[in-house]
Design a protein around this motif. Structure first.
Motif, short mmCIF file in Angstrom:
data_model
loop_
_atom_site.label_atom_id
_atom_site.label_comp_id
_atom_site.label_asym_id
_atom_site.label_seq_id
_atom_site.Cartn_x
_atom_site.Cartn_y
_atom_site.Cartn_z
N ARG A 226 -3.27 4.10 -39.56
CA ARG A 226 -3.77 2.74 -39.31
C ARG A 226 -5.28 2.73 -39.14
NH1 ARG A 226 -1.37 -1.97 -35.43
NH2 ARG A 226 -3.25 -3.27 -35.36
N GLU A 227 -5.81 3.77 -38.53
CA GLU A 227 -7.26 3.82 -38.30
C GLU A 227 -8.01 3.80 -39.63
OE1 GLU A 227 -10.59 6.78 -36.25
OE2 GLU A 227 -8.46 6.96 -35.73
N LYS A 228 -7.52 4.56 -40.61
CA LYS A 228 -8.18 4.57 -41.92
C LYS A 228 -7.96 3.25 -42.64
CE LYS A 228 -8.46 7.05 -46.32
NZ LYS A 228 -7.96 8.19 -47.11
N ALA A 229 -6.73 2.74 -42.56
CA ALA A 229 -6.43 1.49 -43.25
C ALA A 229 -7.30 0.35 -42.76
CB ALA A 229 -4.95 1.14 -43.08
N ILE B 109 -8.44 -3.08 -44.33
CA ILE B 109 -7.19 -3.84 -44.50
C ILE B 109 -6.72 -4.29 -43.12
CG2 ILE B 109 -4.85 -3.81 -45.40
CD1 ILE B 109 -5.62 -1.34 -47.04
N PRO B 110 -6.65 -5.60 -42.90
CA PRO B 110 -6.21 -6.08 -41.58
C PRO B 110 -4.73 -5.83 -41.38
CG PRO B 110 -6.43 -7.93 -43.09
CD PRO B 110 -6.94 -6.72 -43.82
N PRO B 111 -4.30 -5.67 -40.12
CA PRO B 111 -2.87 -5.50 -39.85
C PRO B 111 -2.07 -6.66 -40.43
CG PRO B 111 -4.17 -5.04 -37.88
CD PRO B 111 -5.11 -5.62 -38.90
N GLU C 212 -3.19 -4.73 -53.41
CA GLU C 212 -4.52 -5.15 -53.85
C GLU C 212 -5.31 -5.62 -52.64
OE1 GLU C 212 -5.66 -4.84 -56.94
OE2 GLU C 212 -3.72 -4.01 -57.58
N HIS C 213 -6.57 -5.12 -52.53
CA HIS C 213 -7.40 -5.53 -51.41
C HIS C 213 -8.88 -5.43 -51.79
CE1 HIS C 213 -8.53 -6.35 -47.29
NE2 HIS C 213 -9.35 -5.31 -47.32
N ASP C 214 -9.59 -6.53 -51.61
CA ASP C 214 -11.03 -6.58 -51.92
C ASP C 214 -11.33 -6.09 -53.32
OD1 ASP C 214 -11.72 -7.70 -49.53
OD2 ASP C 214 -12.49 -5.87 -48.62
N GLY C 215 -10.51 -6.52 -54.26
CA GLY C 215 -10.78 -6.22 -55.66
C GLY C 215 -10.40 -4.83 -56.12
#
Length: 316
Positions: free
Chosen positions: A157-160, A166-168, A182-185
C-alpha cells in the motif's frame, strides 16, 4: 487452523487415551478424521463443535470407526438435516453402510459414503483440498493430506499510494486480484505492488501405517505431520509384523519429507506414561518439533510466513 486430538491410543483404549480421532477446524469448516469409540463424547468434552459435514476414515479397523454409529445417531436425535459425507478406502462402502445402520435403522438425514484411493482429491474447496494418501497397513487403508492453495502476495500500500499516487479504493482490490489498472495515463501492473504468492499450510494424517514413500511425498514441507507412532524401538519387530511404525521410523519419514512438525499418535498401551521416551527416540532422527499429544491436546498451526508461533494447548 486448529487441530484437536480426540483420541491418541492404539487399538485398545486406556483410562486416559481414547481410540483414534482428529478434529481439524479451518476457517469455520470442521473435518473429522477417524471416529473411534467415544469420539462424540470427546467432541463434547473438548468443545470442538458438532457441525461436521465430512468424516474421513483411514480404514475399517474397529478402533477407527466404532464411534460412527453413536455419533450419527446423536445427530439424528438433534434433528440434523444437513447431509453427511463419509469417505472411506475403496472396497469398504458396504461395511460402512452396514455400520451406520447397526441398530436396524438408517439416519434420517442424507448420508453419502464415498470410496477413495491414493491420489484422489476427496474434497475440493475454494481455498484448500483434501487428498487421499497411499499408506501401508494390513487392510485397505489411506491417509489424508489437507493442502491449502497459495495465497495472494502482500499488497504494498505504501508504494501504491506514495510512489504511484493511487488513492485507496477499488483499484487496490483490482490489482490485488491480479489485474492491471489505468492511473494517470499509464497502466499499473499487479506485480508492481503485489508480492510473490505466499504458501498455504499442509497437514498430513496417516492413520495406521508402515513408513511409506507416499507419505513422504504427501508430507513434503508439511506444517504438521500426524503419523502412526505405535511402538518404541524395543518393539520394532512387532511394528513390522502389525504394519505399524515406531516413533523413530515416523521421525525418519518426517525428516525425509522436510516436515516442520511431527505428532506421534496411536500409542500402544505398553507406553502408558512413557511419551517422553518416544519423543526422545523420534528426536534422534528429526530436527523439527516432535511431540506426543494427549487426548485434548489442541494445536494452532500458523501460516508459514506468519509471525505467530505454533501453539499447543491442553483442553479439558
Amino acid at each position: 487452523m486448529r487441530v484437536t486430538f480426540l483420541g491418541t491410543s492404539g487399538a485398545v483404549p486406556t483410562t486416559v487415551r481414547n481410540p483414534s480421532g482428529l478434529l481439524v477446524e479451518r476457517e469455520g469448516d470442521r473435518l473429522l478424521f477417524d471416529c473411534g469409540e467415544g469420539t462424540q463424547r470427546q467432541m463434547m468434552r473438548y468443545g470442538t463443535g458438532f457441525d461436521v459435514e465430512h468424516v474421513f476414515l483411514t480404514h475399517t479397523h474397529g478402533d477407527h470407526i466404532f464411534g460412527l454409529p453413536g455419533l450419527t445417531q446423536t445427530w439424528d436425535f438433534q434433528d440434523r438435516d444437513t447431509p453427511l459425507a463419509v469417505h472411506a478406502p475403496a472396497g469398504t462402502r458396504d461395511r460402512i453402510e452396514t455400520l451406520l445402520s447397526a441398530t436396524g435403522e438408517s439416519p434420517s438425514y442424507p448420508v453419502r459414503v464415498t470410496q477413495v484411493s491414493a491420489g484422489d482429491v476427496v474434497l475440493d474447496r475454494e481455498a484448500y483440498e483434501v487428498r487421499a494418501v497411499g499408506v501401508n497397513h494390513r487392510t485397505n487403508a489411506v491417509g489424508y493430506a489437507l493442502v491449502e492453495d497459495d495465497r495472494k502476495g502482500e499488497f504494498d500500500r505504501e508504494k501504491a499510494e506514495g510512489e504511484l499516487g493511487i488513492p485507496p479504493g477499488p483499484k487496490y482490490s483490482t490489482l490485488h486480484a491480479g489485474e492491471p489498472v489505468e492511473h494517470d495515463g499509464r497502466t499499473i501492473q499487479p506485480e508492481e505492488v503485489v508480492g510473490e504468492p505466499r504458501s498455504g499450510r499442509r497437514l498430513v494424517y496417516t492413520g495406521d501405517t508402515r513408513p511409506t514413500d507416499g507419505v513422504v511425498e504427501a508430507a513434503e514441507g508439511a506444517d504438521l505431520l500426524v503419523h502412526d507412532g505405535t511402538f518404541g524401538e524395543d518393539h520394532r519387530e512387532r511394528a513390522l509384523e502389525t504394519a505399524h511404525s515406531t516413533a523413530r521410523e515416523a521421525a525418519q519419514v518426517a525428516s525425509d519429507a522436510g516436515a516442520k512438525r511431527l505428532a506421534l499418535t496411536h500409542l500402544s498401551t505398553r507406553y502408558t506414561g512413557q511419551a517422553a521416551e518416544l519423543e526422545s527416540q523420534a528426536a534422534e532422527r528429526f530436527d523439527g518439533t516432535v511431540f506426543v499429544p494427549d487426548d485434548g491436546t489442541q494445536v494452532t498451526v500458523p501460516y508459514p510466513d506468519s509471525d505467530r508461533e505454533f501453539q499447543v494447548d491442553q483442553l479439558g
